[in-house]
Scaffold this active site. Sequence first.
Site, PDB file in Angstrom:
ATOM      1  N   ASP A 192     -16.429  37.385  -6.933  1.00  0.00           N
ATOM      2  CA  ASP A 192     -16.919  36.285  -6.105  1.00  0.00           C
ATOM      3  C   ASP A 192     -17.173  36.854  -4.714  1.00  0.00           C
ATOM      4  OD1 ASP A 192     -17.328  33.587  -4.921  1.00  0.00           O
ATOM      5  OD2 ASP A 192     -16.494  32.922  -6.830  1.00  0.00           O
ATOM      6  N   HIS A 258     -22.516  33.956  -5.260  1.00  0.00           N
ATOM      7  CA  HIS A 258     -21.115  34.378  -5.164  1.00  0.00           C
ATOM      8  C   HIS A 258     -21.024  35.899  -5.284  1.00  0.00           C
ATOM      9  CE1 HIS A 258     -19.342  30.392  -4.926  1.00  0.00           C
ATOM     10  NE2 HIS A 258     -20.185  29.995  -5.851  1.00  0.00           N
ATOM     11  N   GLU A 322     -24.176  27.829  -7.948  1.00  0.00           N
ATOM     12  CA  GLU A 322     -24.244  27.725  -6.488  1.00  0.00           C
ATOM     13  C   GLU A 322     -24.973  28.888  -5.822  1.00  0.00           C
ATOM     14  OE1 GLU A 322     -20.387  25.106  -5.333  1.00  0.00           O
ATOM     15  OE2 GLU A 322     -19.960  27.226  -5.689  1.00  0.00           O
TER      16      GLU A 322
HETATM   17  C1  ACM Z   1     -18.091  26.212  -9.513  1.00  0.00           C
HETATM   18  O1  ACM Z   1     -17.170  25.427  -9.243  1.00  0.00           O
HETATM   19  N1  ACM Z   1     -18.842  26.678  -8.543  1.00  0.00           N
HETATM   20  C2  ACM Z   1     -18.370  26.631 -10.862  1.00  0.00           C
END
Ligand code: ACM
Length: 762
Positions: A192, A258, A322
Amino acid sequence: MKHRLTWAALAAATAIVAPASAQTAPLLPLPAQMTPASGSITIANGAGIAAPAADQGAATAARLLADRVKVDRGLTLTPATTGPIRFVRDAAIAGDEAYRLTVTPRAITIAASGDRGLIWGAMTLAQLLSPDTAFGKPVRVAATTINDAPRFRWRGLMVDVTRSFQPIDTLYPVIDTMAAQKLNTLHMHLSDDQGWRVEIKRYPKLTEIGGFRVPPIAGGQPGPKVGGFYTQDELRKLVAYAAERGITIVPEIDMPGHAQAAVAAYPEEVGVLGDRPPVGHDWGVNPWLFSPSPRSMTFIKNVLDELIDIFPGQFIHVGGDEAIKDQWQRSPEVQAQMKALGLKTENQMQGWMISELGKHLASKGRRLIGWDEILEGDVPTSATVMSWRGEAGAVEAANKGHDVVMSPAPNLYLDNIQSTAGDEPPGRIGLQTLEMVYGYEPVRPGVTAEAAAHVLGAQGNAWSEYLATAKQKEHATFPRLSAIAEFTWSPRDKRDWKGFVERLQPQMLRYERQGIAAADAAFAVTYALDGSKGDVLRGKAPKLALTTQTGAGTIRYTTDGSQPTARSRAYAAPIAVKPGQTITAAAFASDGHALARPRAFDATRPALLRATGTADMVACPKGALGLRVPLVSGQSGDAPAYNVNIFDTCTQAQKMPLDVAQAFTVTVARLPRHYGLAHDYKALREHFAVTEHGELVMRTGGCDGTIAATFPLPDPDTAPNRFSFTGTFAKQPGDADVCLQFTSPLSDPFYTVDTLQLESAK
Ligand code: ACM
């Protein structure tokens, strides 16, 4: 552990008979079918467990049974050639995870065709043998036949070992406890923005650089780096340990978003704009993406190849969530690549990337799974979708023919708090009680009967921005994972909250014996006062109601501050509270053991004149995104936690008795402002500051009320992270709401209120 003393004192030193009916047998998850028979069998220390010669799977199941029963019940069972417990193969039992467990007065037989069926049968027997009060003593088991198989094939937990690195040793007990409840999938979120946690031999800087970050601070000097990573050898050992217990580990490398830790390590190879960010320390959404360039795609495929080599399971998770596309939009190279590929949108570019990776994985015999955003890019139906943003996407995906795994926020996001009690540790302030989790149904309305088979199952996600330590993660995960175990294993028509609560009580003792820090929130007493704290001081004796989330057991209490016991007064109706009392209560099971640690309602004068941020204050405006965070990011243990509204540093103390006392001390905590808000930055509310570092503005009569005091805030670079101000309110006719608003600039740390303490004038 206080309640263990009570337990031991009341323990009968004899064996008990495991109840015969499925609803009351100490089984979790509930089996598909259980038929009681007559008679019973007693299993004592030294009982033999027989497995067919040269049957490796049966020998393993026998060993796991012995290990489990040793920990959960203190009995020593011995793998042997004969004995009252037998494992047998039965090819007629369909399904790798299915088993039959037969208890007669002569023998206990576990039969299955598959290795995992034998393991799950062993785990069911371990539960029938445990726990009761007679640790180490013989157990009598009622005769029964259990025919069992899971409802879903994916019964899981996601551990986020990235935001808060988790030493590998702490994952082994989690695997044991998952297996004991027949959960079969451990999803590891391995990369991440804030860290890269898996050794990749070809790209050592991923962990050398990407494995460590400088924690955020709130003023003062930056702290030392934190982080860590797993070597491939460590992961292979973990994978083998899990596999032996019927659990598959699914690794996740998150992309294209991420990706900040990866870009920090290899900006030229995988970055979009060539810059090298630090490894991230802002929770949320950050702009750094993997580039879709040929060079970056080769890099990612090489990484996936090493993952394939470590993790033999079918699925490889490639993230996909995201990924805000600002970097791709601003990159001439990415725009040129899109044009060359005939792609019109950046989402299609992500879809192309995911599809290419899906083909690569398929060429190696593996399957791609990703978060539900992968649907936005027209990926082929061979891609499996992990649903997290609500459920419409999952319904659409299943109906289109994608396999789906349900892990929606907020229901199955285990970083949401599970109780409104002030002692609940950090997390997101979106209450998800045990009962709410238990009520989750993975096959959503709108999924056609045909498409229901595409719902592989569900998992809980233990995101770790606010769960800093392994113990905090366990607290957030257990016992809510027991609820997930039941709704993913047991037939839908067997769902039974009340029965679950009964069966969870022995499970809580198993957690304790297994060394798992399960939350007792579902059994803890909480208090609701019919009136204000000021009413207590005014002698109006408002009534205090005592409840628990589950209603299990009998609530017993004292009023003098002493610890309640199984002989304390039973709670029958709300109690009239008098100033100076401390009401301390716990729920007790019928055998006298306390179901949770006692909790107190403090009606001493100082407590009645005090509001605390975590228990007595509300965010203003109400309903804004709330978090409960530690003073210092990553802080462990029982350190104090603070509620913050990350869009507006404003809080309200409700109903302060400003008729009774007017002098006050307000204690303020300063917290790091480290949130990647991305495009939501527009929702930030800034208050006008009139001094350099902003002020704390206090109003009575709510946030539109009269200014009662203004305190300039100290320089965050030099002041301590907790400090107080004193002042005096004007006397009011009764209770008043006090609004506490910080006007510090958005570039500064966050402030929040620890306590507002009123004091009578001397
Ligand atoms: C997430 O909570 N971004 C998968």
